[in-house]
Design a protein around this motif. Structure first.
Motif, PDB file in Angstrom:
ATOM      1  N   LEU A 541       0.837  -1.203   0.000  1.00  9.30           N
ATOM      2  CA  LEU A 541       0.000   0.000   0.000  1.00  9.30           C
ATOM      3  C   LEU A 541       0.872   1.252   0.000  1.00  9.30           C
ATOM      4  O   LEU A 541       0.408   2.343   0.356  1.00  9.30           O
ATOM      5  CB  LEU A 541      -0.915   0.007   1.229  1.00  9.30           C
ATOM      6  CG  LEU A 541      -1.877  -1.170   1.383  1.00  9.30           C
ATOM      7  CD1 LEU A 541      -2.649  -1.058   2.688  1.00  9.30           C
ATOM      8  CD2 LEU A 541      -2.832  -1.246   0.208  1.00  9.30           C
ATOM      9  N   SER A 542       2.126   1.106  -0.382  1.00  5.86           N
ATOM     10  CA  SER A 542       3.086   2.203  -0.289  1.00  5.86           C
ATOM     11  C   SER A 542       2.743   3.337  -1.256  1.00  5.86           C
ATOM     12  O   SER A 542       2.013   3.159  -2.238  1.00  5.86           O
ATOM     13  CB  SER A 542       4.494   1.688  -0.588  1.00  5.86           C
ATOM     14  OG  SER A 542       4.582   1.207  -1.923  1.00  5.86           O
ATOM     15  N   GLU A 543       3.282   4.525  -0.931  1.00  5.52           N
ATOM     16  CA  GLU A 543       3.162   5.705  -1.796  1.00  5.52           C
ATOM     17  C   GLU A 543       1.715   6.033  -2.132  1.00  5.52           C
ATOM     18  O   GLU A 543       1.335   6.203  -3.290  1.00  5.52           O
ATOM     19  CB  GLU A 543       3.993   5.519  -3.074  1.00  5.52           C
ATOM     20  CG  GLU A 543       5.475   5.341  -2.796  1.00  5.52           C
ATOM     21  CD  GLU A 543       6.278   5.200  -4.066  1.00  5.52           C
ATOM     22  OE1 GLU A 543       6.217   6.111  -4.919  1.00  5.52           O
ATOM     23  OE2 GLU A 543       6.972   4.178  -4.214  1.00  5.52           O
ATOM     24  N   ASN A 544       0.896   6.106  -1.087  1.00 12.66           N
ATOM     25  CA  ASN A 544      -0.477   6.585  -1.205  1.00 12.66           C
ATOM     26  C   ASN A 544      -0.667   7.722  -0.210  1.00 12.66           C
ATOM     27  O   ASN A 544       0.310   8.354   0.220  1.00 12.66           O
ATOM     28  CB  ASN A 544      -1.461   5.441  -0.960  1.00 12.66           C
ATOM     29  CG  ASN A 544      -1.650   4.565  -2.189  1.00 12.66           C
ATOM     30  OD1 ASN A 544      -2.318   4.945  -3.128  1.00 12.66           O
ATOM     31  ND2 ASN A 544      -1.036   3.376  -2.180  1.00 12.66           N
ATOM     32  N   ASP A 545      -1.885   7.998   0.172  1.00  8.56           N
ATOM     33  CA  ASP A 545      -2.170   9.075   1.120  1.00  8.56           C
ATOM     34  C   ASP A 545      -2.996   8.527   2.283  1.00  8.56           C
ATOM     35  O   ASP A 545      -3.912   9.179   2.778  1.00  8.56           O
ATOM     36  CB  ASP A 545      -2.926  10.207   0.398  1.00  8.56           C
ATOM     37  CG  ASP A 545      -2.897  11.499   1.186  1.00  8.56           C
ATOM     38  OD1 ASP A 545      -1.967  11.680   1.993  1.00  8.56           O
ATOM     39  OD2 ASP A 545      -3.818  12.329   1.010  1.00  8.56           O
ATOM     40  N   LEU A 546      -2.658   7.307   2.695  1.00  7.70           N
ATOM     41  CA  LEU A 546      -3.388   6.647   3.779  1.00  7.70           C
ATOM     42  C   LEU A 546      -2.994   7.245   5.124  1.00  7.70           C
ATOM     43  O   LEU A 546      -1.846   7.669   5.329  1.00  7.70           O
ATOM     44  CB  LEU A 546      -3.095   5.148   3.763  1.00  7.70           C
ATOM     45  CG  LEU A 546      -3.512   4.412   2.475  1.00  7.70           C
ATOM     46  CD1 LEU A 546      -2.992   2.982   2.474  1.00  7.70           C
ATOM     47  CD2 LEU A 546      -5.028   4.434   2.315  1.00  7.70           C
ATOM     48  N   SER A 547      -3.939   7.226   6.066  1.00  5.73           N
ATOM     49  CA  SER A 547      -3.703   7.821   7.381  1.00  5.73           C
ATOM     50  C   SER A 547      -4.290   6.913   8.460  1.00  5.73           C
ATOM     51  O   SER A 547      -4.861   5.859   8.173  1.00  5.73           O
ATOM     52  CB  SER A 547      -4.322   9.224   7.446  1.00  5.73           C
ATOM     53  OG  SER A 547      -5.714   9.154   7.155  1.00  5.73           O
ATOM     54  N   GLY A 548      -4.145   7.346   9.721  1.00  8.63           N
ATOM     55  CA  GLY A 548      -4.681   6.555  10.831  1.00  8.63           C
ATOM     56  C   GLY A 548      -3.702   5.484  11.288  1.00  8.63           C
ATOM     57  O   GLY A 548      -2.539   5.428  10.858  1.00  8.63           O
ATOM     58  N   ASP A 549      -4.185   4.622  12.176  1.00  8.54           N
ATOM     59  CA  ASP A 549      -3.345   3.576  12.764  1.00  8.54           C
ATOM     60  C   ASP A 549      -3.273   2.351  11.863  1.00  8.54           C
ATOM     61  O   ASP A 549      -4.161   2.106  11.031  1.00  8.54           O
ATOM     62  CB  ASP A 549      -3.911   3.147  14.120  1.00  8.54           C
ATOM     63  CG  ASP A 549      -3.843   4.275  15.139  1.00  8.54           C
ATOM     64  OD1 ASP A 549      -3.186   5.299  14.839  1.00  8.54           O
ATOM     65  OD2 ASP A 549      -4.454   4.137  16.208  1.00  8.54           O
ATOM     66  N   ILE A 550      -2.210   1.585  12.059  1.00 11.22           N
ATOM     67  CA  ILE A 550      -2.130   0.260  11.430  1.00 11.22           C
ATOM     68  C   ILE A 550      -3.137  -0.645  12.143  1.00 11.22           C
ATOM     69  O   ILE A 550      -3.145  -0.709  13.375  1.00 11.22           O
ATOM     70  CB  ILE A 550      -0.705  -0.312  11.553  1.00 11.22           C
ATOM     71  CG1 ILE A 550       0.281   0.583  10.807  1.00 11.22           C
ATOM     72  CG2 ILE A 550      -0.651  -1.732  11.008  1.00 11.22           C
ATOM     73  CD1 ILE A 550       1.741   0.184  11.007  1.00 11.22           C
ATOM     74  N   PRO A 551      -4.018  -1.335  11.420  1.00 14.29           N
ATOM     75  CA  PRO A 551      -5.061  -2.148  12.085  1.00 14.29           C
ATOM     76  C   PRO A 551      -4.457  -3.206  13.015  1.00 14.29           C
ATOM     77  O   PRO A 551      -3.472  -3.874  12.669  1.00 14.29           O
ATOM     78  CB  PRO A 551      -5.791  -2.812  10.907  1.00 14.29           C
ATOM     79  CG  PRO A 551      -5.486  -1.963   9.729  1.00 14.29           C
ATOM     80  CD  PRO A 551      -4.126  -1.406   9.951  1.00 14.29           C
ATOM     81  N   GLU A 552      -5.064  -3.352  14.185  1.00 19.82           N
ATOM     82  CA  GLU A 552      -4.583  -4.346  15.146  1.00 19.82           C
ATOM     83  C   GLU A 552      -4.988  -5.764  14.771  1.00 19.82           C
ATOM     84  O   GLU A 552      -4.520  -6.730  15.379  1.00 19.82           O
ATOM     85  CB  GLU A 552      -5.119  -4.003  16.541  1.00 19.82           C
ATOM     86  CG  GLU A 552      -4.579  -2.692  17.090  1.00 19.82           C
ATOM     87  CD  GLU A 552      -5.080  -2.414  18.492  1.00 19.82           C
ATOM     88  OE1 GLU A 552      -5.970  -3.185  18.960  1.00 19.82           O
ATOM     89  OE2 GLU A 552      -4.605  -1.457  19.130  1.00 19.82           O
ATOM     90  N   CYS A 553      -5.837  -5.894  13.761  1.00 20.68           N
ATOM     91  CA  CYS A 553      -6.336  -7.216  13.391  1.00 20.68           C
ATOM     92  C   CYS A 553      -5.430  -7.922  12.384  1.00 20.68           C
ATOM     93  O   CYS A 553      -5.802  -8.966  11.836  1.00 20.68           O
ATOM     94  CB  CYS A 553      -7.748  -7.112  12.812  1.00 20.68           C
ATOM     95  SG  CYS A 553      -7.861  -6.050  11.328  1.00 20.68           S
ATOM     96  N   VAL A 554      -4.233  -7.371  12.120  1.00 25.78           N
ATOM     97  CA  VAL A 554      -3.382  -7.956  11.073  1.00 25.78           C
ATOM     98  C   VAL A 554      -3.020  -9.417  11.368  1.00 25.78           C
ATOM     99  O   VAL A 554      -2.731 -10.189  10.451  1.00 25.78           O
ATOM    100  CB  VAL A 554      -2.093  -7.132  10.876  1.00 25.78           C
ATOM    101  CG1 VAL A 554      -2.389  -5.815  10.205  1.00 25.78           C
ATOM    102  CG2 VAL A 554      -1.361  -6.934  12.195  1.00 25.78           C
ATOM    103  N   ASP A 555      -3.039  -9.790  12.639  1.00 25.07           N
ATOM    104  CA  ASP A 555      -2.693 -11.186  12.962  1.00 25.07           C
ATOM    105  C   ASP A 555      -3.833 -12.153  12.654  1.00 25.07           C
ATOM    106  O   ASP A 555      -3.710 -13.359  12.917  1.00 25.07           O
ATOM    107  CB  ASP A 555      -2.247 -11.331  14.410  1.00 25.07           C
ATOM    108  CG  ASP A 555      -3.288 -10.846  15.402  1.00 25.07           C
ATOM    109  OD1 ASP A 555      -4.241 -10.153  14.974  1.00 25.07           O
ATOM    110  OD2 ASP A 555      -3.159 -11.154  16.596  1.00 25.07           O
ATOM    111  N   ASN A 556      -4.927 -11.647  12.079  1.00 25.00           N
ATOM    112  CA  ASN A 556      -5.979 -12.552  11.586  1.00 25.00           C
ATOM    113  C   ASN A 556      -5.604 -13.193  10.251  1.00 25.00           C
ATOM    114  O   ASN A 556      -6.224 -14.177   9.836  1.00 25.00           O
ATOM    115  CB  ASN A 556      -7.302 -11.791  11.400  1.00 25.00           C
ATOM    116  CG  ASN A 556      -7.959 -11.441  12.727  1.00 25.00           C
ATOM    117  OD1 ASN A 556      -7.597 -11.980  13.758  1.00 25.00           O
ATOM    118  ND2 ASN A 556      -8.900 -10.517  12.692  1.00 25.00           N
ATOM    119  N   VAL A 557      -4.614 -12.612   9.579  1.00 29.60           N
ATOM    120  CA  VAL A 557      -4.172 -13.154   8.287  1.00 29.60           C
ATOM    121  C   VAL A 557      -3.300 -14.381   8.563  1.00 29.60           C
ATOM    122  O   VAL A 557      -2.146 -14.268   8.953  1.00 29.60           O
ATOM    123  CB  VAL A 557      -3.408 -12.101   7.468  1.00 29.60           C
ATOM    124  CG1 VAL A 557      -2.986 -12.682   6.115  1.00 29.60           C
ATOM    125  CG2 VAL A 557      -4.276 -10.861   7.267  1.00 29.60           C
TER     126      VAL A 557
END
Length: 747
Positions: A541-557
């Motif tokens: 998702l690099s080089e975009n204009d995303l903001s906010g926190d990194i989701p804590e649910c990433v360990d669901n993957v």
């Protein structure tokens, strides 16, 4: 009067008597015939009963004989199987799963003859888990006197002990030893086989010249030696193996002049593969003209210059090829006979074809199902109705040419793979391409000048698995139409002009393995839908204009949690991606793509801390969160990501010390924490001895010998993040103790 009357009566009586005698005679004859018929019937019945009796006896005898003989495979063969299993030393947990049953003819990988008494087939594919070479004793296999097929692919076999014991296998018809580690060609020399028809030693490490002993097997029909390290010229004796129907010597290092004369002797050959070697010279395709049974020919990627014309009076092909592969053969022109005489696949990539597409294919209606003319010098526009020229195409590759203009409106409705990448096409993606091709599985339009919406409205590609639209000028939001493509495994739409709030448009695609959205203008938070795509391997998702926190649910993957969780990813050459890792941009394909697992959310406006849940992703090999606005300390639990090869935390607002636990990252090859607010001593153990000062620039508080800055005693404080984690654990323990005493008191 009386005498006349008496005479008359006497005559009547005589007639009556005569009639009675005749009647009696007739009756006797009838009885005689009846008796004869009865005798015949009795004789027939007797014979019938005798035949039936003999037949019943024979059947009973056969059944009894079969019953006595169907007592399972011999003890000798059973013992030999167990010894083969033991000699493997280590094998996959799923191997030999039913070898506990008494009847070894029912064992997995074993097949017996119809009488169920002798083993005639052994099939042990990819059973060994140990990569150390296995040197099985050939005498164990020699115990199977009636063995017809022996298949041991992918078991790290390095050779055989007592190789000549194979001579005892007089009935062997098929020997499959592909994908092993056999190096010595003498392992192929154990005598003549009258019945051997298939010998497969592809994917080994055979070196040197082709052994002459192979030519002893004059009745061999299929010889497969591809993907080895064989070199030199092809033995002339191979021309005597006139029974050969399939010969595959591809992907070796054979060199010298192309063996035209030898090949012309193989009059029964049906499939000939000599690609990816070092053969040299100029050859006309006429050298194959007398091979009337030839159906597949591949001489691609040698050092040959092939004259493709075959329609002269002195050279007229006696065959009708299904497949012709002439990649990299310096072919300058597409001969008309190719399009009329080849019934299935034509591979002409990497040649010197020039001119417009129309001049090469005008007024042609071909039955080809595959056409690959990629990596050439063709130019001009494509006809809008290209489906009229190739109505049965399933695979079309025109990539890496100089085609321009708009994309064609219509393709074959049977098309499954379409690659038009690395050209100069412009305009939008036509609606017909995304609505009338329901069979399409693979679509690559990368590196063109396409504009407009990513997909037109009402597009539907239900079977699409691999989508590459990267490096164009496509605009709009993430296409809603992809929510109908539930088979998608790869989406690469990086480096376009897409925008909008990504979390509002991104669908949950359960089979997605690779999602590359970098280099666009997406905004908003990282979508939590990503956490529901449990098979995801690579996220960019690099080089975009995303903001906010990194989701804590990433360990669901799930796939990120364990390095051994592979799932299915294509390893073929036409699936490849660009991904940044270890500080550089790499192209991943084949097996490298198979094992790649990484996250890149760099160059956004992400805030907050690195979530603890992210440090549980032990299967990740590359993690890049650089060039964001992250704060807080570096979690010491990052040291648990043991397969991490690349870690980039640079250009953030991280503070605190470098956790000593990071020295446990034994696989780490690239590390960058530059331009943060870190302090304390730099670790200098293990992998950290290999990193230079560039990894730590812009952190005035760091010290150590590498930076030539002396550390104070206070600089060696234990990591704050680590202490916090331990404090939380102690608090939980204390609460549990208190609850325990409360329960006891209440009782």
């Amino acid at each position: 009067m009386l005498s006349l009357s008496s005479t008359s009566d006497s005559g009547n009586r005589n007639e009556i008597l005569l009639w009675k005698k005749r009647a009696r005679a007739t009756i006797n004859i009838d009885k005689l015939y009846t008796l004869i018929d009865e005798i015949k019937n009795r004789s027939y019945m007797a014979k019938h009963k005798l035949v039936m009796g003999i037949t019943s006896f024979c059947w009973c005898f056969i059944l009894v004989l079969l019953w006595f003989q169907s007592q399972g495979c011999s003890e000798e063969e059973r013992e030999a199987l167990l010894q083969i299993k033991d000699s493997m030393s280590s094998y996959e947990s799923s191997a030999f799963s039913n070898w506990y049953v008494a009847e070894c003819c029912d064992w997995e990988g074993v097949e017996c003859d119809p009488s169920h008494t002798r083993i005639h087939k052994i099939f042990f594919p990819h059973l060994r888990s140990d990569s150390e070479p296995w040197l099985p004793n050939a005498t164990l296999f020699a115990q199977f006197k009636d063995l017809q097929e022996l298949e041991l692919p992918g078991n790290y076999i390095g050779g055989f002990i007592s190789i000549h014991a194979f001579r005892k296998l007089k009935h062997l018809r098929k020997l499959n030893l592909r994908d092993n580690s056999i190096q010595n060609g003498s392992n192929l020399c154990w005598g003549k086989y009258l019945f051997l028809y298939n010998l497969d030693l592809s994917g080994n490490k055979l070196q040197g010249n082709l052994p002459d002993c192979l030519c002893d097997n004059l009745f061999l029909k299929e010889l497969i030696l591809s993907h080895n390290n064989l070199f030199g010229g092809i033995n002339s004796c191979l021309g005597n193996m006139t029974s050969l129907r399939l010969l595959d010597l591809s992907n070796n290092q054979f060199n010298g002049t192309f063996p035209s004369l030898l090949i012309s002797n193989l009059t029964n050959i049906e499939s000939l593969f000599l690609s990816s070697n070092e053969f040299q010279g100029m050859i006309p395709l006429c050298v194959f003209a007398n091979l009337s049974r030839l159906g597949e020919l591949d001489i691609s990627f040698n050092h040959l210059e092939v004259e493709a014309e075959m329609m002269s009076p002195s050279c007229f092909p006696s065959f009708k090829l299904s497949t012709l592969s002439l990649g990299g053969c310096n072919v300058k022109k597409i001969s008309p006979w190719m399009l009329h005489n080849i019934t299935s696949e034509l591979w002409l990539s990497g040649n010197n074809l020039t001119g417009p597409f129309i001049s090469n294919f005008q007024n042609i209606t071909s039955k080809l199902t595959l056409l690959d003319i990629s990596d050439n010098f063709l130019h001009g526009t494509l006809p809008e109705d290209i489906n009229l020229n190739f109505p049965e195409l399933r695979h079309l590759d025109l990539s890496n040419n100089n085609f321009n203009g708009n994309l064609p409106m219509f393709f074959s409705d049977q098309l499954q793979m379409l690659d038009l990448s690395i050209n100069q096409f412009q305009g939008g993606i036509p609606h017909g391409m995304t609505s009338n091709m329901s069979c399409l599985v693979y679509l690559r339009l990368s590196r063109n000048n396409l504009t407009g919406d990513l997909f037109p409205k009402n597009s539907s590609l239900p079977n699409l698995r691999w989508l590459y639209l990267n490096n164009n000028h496509l605009s709009g939001t993430f296409p809603y139409a992809l929510s109908k493509s539930m088979e998608l495994g790869i989406i690469d739409i990086q480096n376009n002009d897409l925008s909008g709030e990504l979390s509002s448009y991104l669908p949950v695609l359960p089979k997605l393995k690779i999602l590359l959205l970098g280099g666009n203008r997406f905004e908003g938070q990282i979508p939590v839908q990503i956490c529901q795509m449990r098979d995801l391997h690579v996220l960019d998702l690099s080089e975009n204009d995303l903001s906010g926190d990194i989701p804590e649910c990433v360990d669901n993957v799930t796939s990120w949690l364990d390095s051994s969780y592979g799932g299915y990813l294509p390893v073929d050459s036409w699936n490849n991606i660009d991904f940044t890792s270890k500080g550089a941009r790499y192209i991943y394909r084949g097996c490298f793509l198979q094992y790649l697992k990484g996250i890149d959310v760099s160059y956004n406006r992400l805030t907050g801390k690195i979530p603890i849940q992210m440090t549980r992703l032990k299967g990740i090999r590359s993690l890049n969160v650089s060039n964001n606005l992250l704060t807080g300390q570096i979690p010491s639990s990052l040291g648990n990501m043991t397969f991490l090869e690349s870690l980039d935390l640079s250009h953030n607002n991280l503070s605190g010390v470098l956790p000593h636990a990071l020295v446990g990252l034994a696989s780490l090859l690239f590390f960058n924490v530059s331009f943060n607010n870190l302090s304390g001593m730099i670790p200098i153990e293990k992998q950290f001895e290999t990193f230079n000062t560039d990894s730590y620039l812009g952190n005035p508080g760091l010290c150590g010998d590498l930076l030539q800055i002396k550390c104070n005693d206070s600089a060696e404080t234990p990591p704050i993040y680590s202490r916090a984690e331990k404090s939380v654990s102690i608090m939980y323990f204390a609460v549990l103790i208190c609850l325990f005493f409360i329960v006891i008191c209440l009782e």
